[in-house]
Design a protein around this motif. Structure first.
Motif, PDB file in Angstrom:
ATOM      1  N   ALA A  40      -0.200  15.069  -5.651  1.00  0.00           N
ATOM      2  CA  ALA A  40      -0.361  16.333  -4.979  1.00  0.00           C
ATOM      3  C   ALA A  40       0.464  17.453  -5.274  1.00  0.00           C
ATOM      4  N   ASN A  41       1.801  16.806  -5.385  1.00  0.00           N
ATOM      5  CA  ASN A  41       3.042  17.718  -5.573  1.00  0.00           C
ATOM      6  C   ASN A  41       2.941  18.122  -7.108  1.00  0.00           C
ATOM      7  N   ALA A  42       2.060  17.537  -7.998  1.00  0.00           N
ATOM      8  CA  ALA A  42       2.097  17.883  -9.362  1.00  0.00           C
ATOM      9  C   ALA A  42       1.004  18.857  -9.642  1.00  0.00           C
ATOM     10  N   GLY A  43      -0.035  18.828  -8.526  1.00  0.00           N
ATOM     11  CA  GLY A  43      -1.215  19.681  -8.697  1.00  0.00           C
ATOM     12  C   GLY A  43      -2.142  19.283  -9.529  1.00  0.00           C
TER      13      GLY A  43
ATOM     14  N   GLY B  26       0.811  -1.256  -0.190  1.00  0.00           N
ATOM     15  CA  GLY B  26       0.122   0.060   0.042  1.00  0.00           C
ATOM     16  C   GLY B  26       1.053   1.360  -0.045  1.00  0.00           C
ATOM     17  N   GLN B  27       2.113   1.412   0.313  1.00  0.00           N
ATOM     18  CA  GLN B  27       2.849   2.545   0.457  1.00  0.00           C
ATOM     19  C   GLN B  27       3.331   3.118  -0.910  1.00  0.00           C
ATOM     20  N   ASP B  28       3.093   2.152  -1.859  1.00  0.00           N
ATOM     21  CA  ASP B  28       3.263   2.776  -3.348  1.00  0.00           C
ATOM     22  C   ASP B  28       2.271   3.653  -3.756  1.00  0.00           C
ATOM     23  N   SER B  29       0.898   3.153  -3.453  1.00  0.00           N
ATOM     24  CA  SER B  29      -0.123   3.959  -3.796  1.00  0.00           C
ATOM     25  C   SER B  29      -0.204   5.325  -2.906  1.00  0.00           C
ATOM     26  N   LEU B  30       0.001   5.294  -1.537  1.00  0.00           N
ATOM     27  CA  LEU B  30       0.169   6.539  -0.796  1.00  0.00           C
ATOM     28  C   LEU B  30       1.445   7.400  -1.639  1.00  0.00           C
ATOM     29  N   ASP B  31       2.325   6.998  -1.989  1.00  0.00           N
ATOM     30  CA  ASP B  31       3.407   7.717  -2.323  1.00  0.00           C
ATOM     31  C   ASP B  31       2.962   8.301  -3.880  1.00  0.00           C
ATOM     32  N   GLY B  32       2.214   7.543  -4.430  1.00  0.00           N
ATOM     33  CA  GLY B  32       1.670   8.146  -5.682  1.00  0.00           C
ATOM     34  C   GLY B  32       0.710   9.139  -5.600  1.00  0.00           C
TER      35      GLY B  32
ATOM     36  N   LEU C  98      -8.801  16.451   1.137  1.00  0.00           N
ATOM     37  CA  LEU C  98      -9.137  16.746  -0.242  1.00  0.00           C
ATOM     38  C   LEU C  98     -10.152  18.001  -0.436  1.00  0.00           C
ATOM     39  N   LYS C  99     -10.159  18.941  -1.386  1.00  0.00           N
ATOM     40  CA  LYS C  99     -11.054  19.802  -1.468  1.00  0.00           C
ATOM     41  C   LYS C  99     -11.723  19.891  -2.985  1.00  0.00           C
ATOM     42  N   ARG C 100     -13.139  19.948  -3.098  1.00  0.00           N
ATOM     43  CA  ARG C 100     -13.625  19.791  -4.068  1.00  0.00           C
ATOM     44  C   ARG C 100     -13.130  20.915  -5.173  1.00  0.00           C
TER      45      ARG C 100
ATOM     46  N   VAL D  44     -20.593   5.718  -6.905  1.00  0.00           N
ATOM     47  CA  VAL D  44     -21.073   7.020  -7.002  1.00  0.00           C
ATOM     48  C   VAL D  44     -19.901   7.896  -7.329  1.00  0.00           C
ATOM     49  N   ILE D  45     -20.059   8.691  -8.273  1.00  0.00           N
ATOM     50  CA  ILE D  45     -18.987   9.689  -8.758  1.00  0.00           C
ATOM     51  C   ILE D  45     -19.197  11.001  -7.907  1.00  0.00           C
ATOM     52  N   HIS D  46     -18.073  11.363  -7.041  1.00  0.00           N
ATOM     53  CA  HIS D  46     -18.435  12.431  -6.198  1.00  0.00           C
ATOM     54  C   HIS D  46     -17.871  13.610  -6.788  1.00  0.00           C
ATOM     55  N   GLY D  47     -16.890  13.489  -7.936  1.00  0.00           N
ATOM     56  CA  GLY D  47     -16.419  14.593  -8.696  1.00  0.00           C
ATOM     57  C   GLY D  47     -15.107  14.848  -8.561  1.00  0.00           C
ATOM     58  N   SER D  48     -14.361  16.102  -8.926  1.00  0.00           N
ATOM     59  CA  SER D  48     -12.869  16.000  -8.888  1.00  0.00           C
ATOM     60  C   SER D  48     -12.686  16.936  -7.707  1.00  0.00           C
ATOM     61  N   PHE D  49     -11.435  16.275  -6.943  1.00  0.00           N
ATOM     62  CA  PHE D  49     -11.137  16.896  -5.789  1.00  0.00           C
ATOM     63  C   PHE D  49      -9.352  17.212  -6.023  1.00  0.00           C
ATOM     64  N   THR D  50      -9.041  18.321  -5.319  1.00  0.00           N
ATOM     65  CA  THR D  50      -7.738  18.564  -5.333  1.00  0.00           C
ATOM     66  C   THR D  50      -7.113  18.218  -4.067  1.00  0.00           C
ATOM     67  N   ILE D  51      -5.954  17.564  -3.969  1.00  0.00           N
ATOM     68  CA  ILE D  51      -5.500  17.125  -2.654  1.00  0.00           C
ATOM     69  C   ILE D  51      -4.542  18.399  -1.956  1.00  0.00           C
TER      70      ILE D  51
END
Length: 148
Positions: free
Chosen positions: A78-81, A67-73, A127-129, A95-102
Motif C-alpha cells: 500500500a505504501n509503495a502504491g 500472519g502478521q508478516d503477510s499483513l505487514d507486507g 481495496l478499490k478496483r 475467480v480472477i477479480h482483477g487488479s485492485f489498489t489498497i
C-alpha cells in the motif's frame, strides 16, 4: 502455507490458519444521471459503473498461528502504491477479480502481552478496483465472459 487458500491479494495468501479472513464486503457504484424534462418527472440515463470497492476483514492470532508478516507486507505494498491482483476460490475453480489498489489498512491490536506484543490483531483492508489504463475494455473480457 497453512491449509487451504480461499483468496489471494497479489502474492499474499489468505489461509485457513494463519493469515485468514472472516468477512468480505463488496460495493459497486453504478450511478444514473437525472435528465430534466419539462412538465414531468426527470428521466434517468445510466452513466456506467464508476467504482468497485472491496473490504476484507479478519483477525490474527500471531503468537499461535502467525500472519502478521503477510499483513505487514500488504501495508508495504500500500505504501509503495502497487496495484495487486485479487483472486478467490480453489485451484480448480478460481475467480480472477482483477487488479485492485489498497486504499487503506486498519488494525486494532489488543490483549498485549508482557513484551508489549499483541496476542490479537483485528484488521480491515479496503481495496478499490484499478481501472483500465487503455481507455477501453480488456481485449480478453469477451473471452472470459464466455466462461463466467
Amino acid at each position: 502455507m497453512s491449509g487451504p487458500t480461499p483468496m489471494m491479494l497479489g502474492s499474499f495468501a489468505f489461509e485457513a490458519i494463519g493469515f485468514g479472513f472472516n468477512g468480505l464486503q463488496r460495493r459497486v457504484q453504478t450511478p444514473w444521471a437525472d435528465i430534466a424534462v419539462a412538465q414531468t418527472l426527470n428521466q434517468q440515463q445510466w452513466t456506467g459503473p464508476t467504482s468497485e470497492e472491496v473490504t476484507i476483514s479478519g483477525v490474527l492470532f500471531n503468537e499461535e498461528f502467525g500472519g502478521q508478516d503477510s499483513l505487514d507486507g500488504i501495508i508495504a505494498a500500500a505504501n509503495a502504491g502497487v496495484p495487486l491482483m485479487l483472486v478467490s476460490g480453489s485451484e480448480s475453480a478460481g475467480v480472477i477479480h482483477g487488479s485492485f489498489t489498497i486504499q487503506g489498512v486498519s488494525e486494532e491490536r489488543s490483549f498485549i502481552d508482557h513484551r508489549g506484543a499483541p496476542r490479537k490483531n483485528s484488521y480491515s483492508i479496503t481495496l478499490k478496483r484499478y481501472g483500465d489504463t487503455g481507455g477501453g475494455s480488456s481485449f480478453f473480457k469477451p473471452i472470459f465472459d464466455l466462461f463466467g
